[in-house]
Enzyme design. Structure first.
Site, PDB file in Angstrom:
ATOM      1  N   GLY A 168      -7.835   5.151   8.146  1.00 26.89           N
ATOM      2  CA  GLY A 168      -8.631   4.896   9.331  1.00 26.89           C
ATOM      3  C   GLY A 168      -8.061   3.795  10.199  1.00 26.89           C
ATOM      4  O   GLY A 168      -8.082   3.879  11.428  1.00 26.89           O
ATOM      5  N   GLY A 169      -7.525   2.726   9.564  1.00 31.09           N
ATOM      6  CA  GLY A 169      -7.033   1.589  10.316  1.00 31.09           C
ATOM      7  C   GLY A 169      -5.530   1.457  10.351  1.00 31.09           C
ATOM      8  O   GLY A 169      -4.984   0.776  11.216  1.00 31.09           O
ATOM      9  N   SER A 170      -4.833   2.090   9.407  1.00 35.90           N
ATOM     10  CA  SER A 170      -3.373   1.962   9.354  1.00 35.90           C
ATOM     11  C   SER A 170      -2.759   3.253   8.843  1.00 35.90           C
ATOM     12  O   SER A 170      -3.439   4.118   8.286  1.00 35.90           O
ATOM     13  CB  SER A 170      -2.964   0.790   8.452  1.00 35.90           C
ATOM     14  OG  SER A 170      -3.397   1.015   7.120  1.00 35.90           O
ATOM     15  N   THR A 171      -1.446   3.382   9.042  1.00 39.17           N
ATOM     16  CA  THR A 171      -0.716   4.542   8.539  1.00 39.17           C
ATOM     17  C   THR A 171       0.566   4.060   7.889  1.00 39.17           C
ATOM     18  O   THR A 171       1.168   3.073   8.339  1.00 39.17           O
ATOM     19  CB  THR A 171      -0.420   5.551   9.667  1.00 39.17           C
ATOM     20  OG1 THR A 171       0.196   6.718   9.109  1.00 39.17           O
ATOM     21  CG2 THR A 171       0.493   4.970  10.726  1.00 39.17           C
ATOM     22  N   GLN A 172       0.983   4.734   6.804  1.00 40.86           N
ATOM     23  CA  GLN A 172       2.157   4.306   6.038  1.00 40.86           C
ATOM     24  C   GLN A 172       3.177   5.434   5.903  1.00 40.86           C
ATOM     25  O   GLN A 172       2.804   6.616   5.832  1.00 40.86           O
ATOM     26  CB  GLN A 172       1.770   3.846   4.627  1.00 40.86           C
ATOM     27  CG  GLN A 172       1.014   2.558   4.558  1.00 40.86           C
ATOM     28  CD  GLN A 172      -0.470   2.749   4.840  1.00 40.86           C
ATOM     29  OE1 GLN A 172      -1.062   3.757   4.467  1.00 40.86           O
ATOM     30  NE2 GLN A 172      -1.073   1.778   5.512  1.00 40.86           N
TER      31      GLN A 172
ATOM     32  N   GLU B  14       0.836  -1.202   0.000  1.00 40.13           N
ATOM     33  CA  GLU B  14       0.000   0.000   0.000  1.00 40.13           C
ATOM     34  C   GLU B  14       0.871   1.252   0.000  1.00 40.13           C
ATOM     35  O   GLU B  14       0.643   2.194  -0.762  1.00 40.13           O
ATOM     36  CB  GLU B  14      -0.919  -0.011   1.225  1.00 40.13           C
ATOM     37  CG  GLU B  14      -1.912   1.132   1.254  1.00 40.13           C
ATOM     38  CD  GLU B  14      -2.869   1.036   2.427  1.00 40.13           C
ATOM     39  OE1 GLU B  14      -3.530   2.047   2.727  1.00 40.13           O
ATOM     40  OE2 GLU B  14      -2.956  -0.035   3.067  1.00 40.13           O
TER      41      GLU B  14
END
Length: 442
Positions: free
Chosen positions: A213-217, A183
């Site tokens: 909302g659920g993850s950060t990259q 992603e």
């Protein structure tokens, strides 16, 4: 009877003309037949176009479904393909539906209606003569990654059933849950493709920050050999595009997207409802706040906590405790220009730091000062439309610093670059089309 010489020559001339006429007609017919059998490189109905124009209008489409935690979005990309040149994005068609695919975990059959509605958009956009050569894909992100047991696989099988009847170029492995690193890499490709950093020019590549909302990259091109040697093996990835190899630092932090982090700071547990009249109390909410919040199909009752010290300091400690040792600092970020997206953008809009339509540039300390201001205003009894703004801004400011960004670091915020959405979907689609062209599969 003896035929006069003059008559003989006359008869010979007539026969010769008839023969030559026959040969010419036969040759023309054969030439026309051969011409009709030549490969067609354009589906443009205007048959009088020259060959130069036919080549310049050779298009390739790609369809990507983004199954996120809060909605399902379709991106239909139209690429202009020129010989020996990097493809150019000619057009994007975009539609979105709510809720996300994960909302149908307990009734997967219901997910089909929305999928078919979005597929109709694709069929209205892509010429039917190109359906069979247009790859159709779905990538699910944190929403499905967080589902328990086999629920995610059951949902993906529903998608595969719908896609198998679509007439587009589809394989079962075209529908999958996207790895967090993929992603981040795909979003990095999108941004750098749009700014021209992947086309062999002198344009340097930029880093990418995404807060979903659920993850950060976080993803950026590695320059320092020391970073490669000291980073965990799953933080470093590489790929080749346009005959150039790119080494990336890329990692996705599952559970640290804004909505998941918000729940953790409030004291809740993902996908676990509270029992009976139980409430979540938090110093990150206004002391007199009482309300409900729905996340992941669970409704949580919330209440503000009367703190013995200013709200910002109390909330800051809660956030720091939640994120402690869950994020790795990246030393190189200080030397790389970064674009930031999604909730980074939205919260900057809430603070009035950037224009909602055009974006802009902010510093990390703008989030820090904004958090202090909003939290202090809540202490004075002022609550804006978003009761979570104090918590969200405090979390964003802490997250950025934990990742290695100093308070003075500038970030570029954008929803679009050159009028194109800056999501990972373009990068993933483009990478797939490149893989099909080179390897026959993506």
């Amino acid at each position: 009877m003896k035929i006069p010489k003059l008559a003989f020559f006359f008869i010979f001339a007539v026969c010769l003309v008839v023969y030559l006429t026959y040969v010419k007609r036969h040759y023309d017919g054969t030439k026309s037949s051969v011409s009709d059998q030549r490969p067609q490189f354009s589906h443009d109905p205007h048959t009088h176009l020259t060959s130069v124009r036919v080549v310049s209008e050779n298009f390739q489409y790609g369809i990507m479904f983004d199954a996120g935690s809060t909605g399902t979005r379709i991106h239909i990309f139209k690429f202009q393909v020129e010989p020996n040149e990097a493809p150019k994005l000619a057009q994007e068609t975009f539609r979105a539906l709510k809720p996300g695919l994960s909302a149908y975990a307990d009734d997967p059959e219901k997910s089909k209606e929305g999928l078919m509605e979005l597929l109709k958009v694709a069929k209205d956009t892509v010429p039917d003569t190109l359906w069979s050569s247009t790859p159709l894909m779905l990538r699910a992100t944190a929403g499905l990654r967080l589902l328990p047991g086999e629920k995610a696989n059951i949902l993906l099988n529903e998608v595969r059933e719908v896609f198998s009847e679509s007439f587009f170029l589809y394989r079962p492995d075209s529908v999958s849950i996207m790895d967090g690193t993929d992603e981040g890499m795909s979003a990095w490709i999108t941004v750098n493709f749009l700014i021209g950093g992947l086309h062999g020019s002198d344009t340097p590549t930029v880093g990418m920050l995404d807060l979903g909302g659920g993850s950060t990259q976080i993803t950026f091109a590695l320059q320092d050999e020391k970073t490669i040697q000291t980073s965990p093996i799953d933080y470093v990835t590489s790929f080749q595009m346009f005959n150039t190899s790119h080494a990336l630092y890329s990692h996705s932090y599952l559970g640290l997207g804004l909505m998941s982090a918000r729940l953790a700071v409030l004291g809740g547990i993902e996908a676990q409802p509270l029992e009976g009249p139980q409430e979540l109390m938090s110093p990150c909410l206004a002391p007199d706040y009482s309300g409900q919040w729905e996340h992941g199909e669970v409704i949580y009752k919330l209440k503000g906590q009367k703190a013995g010290e200013p709200i910002y300091e109390s909330c800051l400690r809660k956030v720091e405790k939640m994120i402690y040792k869950r994020v790795r600092e990246a030393e190189e970020v200080k030397d790389v220009d970064f674009y930031a997206f999604s909730y980074y953008y939205d919260r900057a809009v809430d603070l009035g730091l950037i224009d909602e339509n055009t974006g802009g540039t902010v510093k990390v300390k703008d989030y820090i000062e904004g958090a202090k201001k909003v939290c202090n205003n809540m202490s004075a009894g002022e609550i804006k439309e978003n009761p979570f703004l104090c918590l969200d801004l405090t979390y964003v400011s802490v997250l950025l610093q934990e990742l290695g960004f100093s308070p003075d670091k500038e970030l570029k915020l954008a929803r679009k670059i050159n009028d194109v959405e800056t999501s990972w979907a373009l990068g993933a689609t483009f990478h797939c089309i490149e893989s099909i062209r080179k390897q026959g599969t993506c």
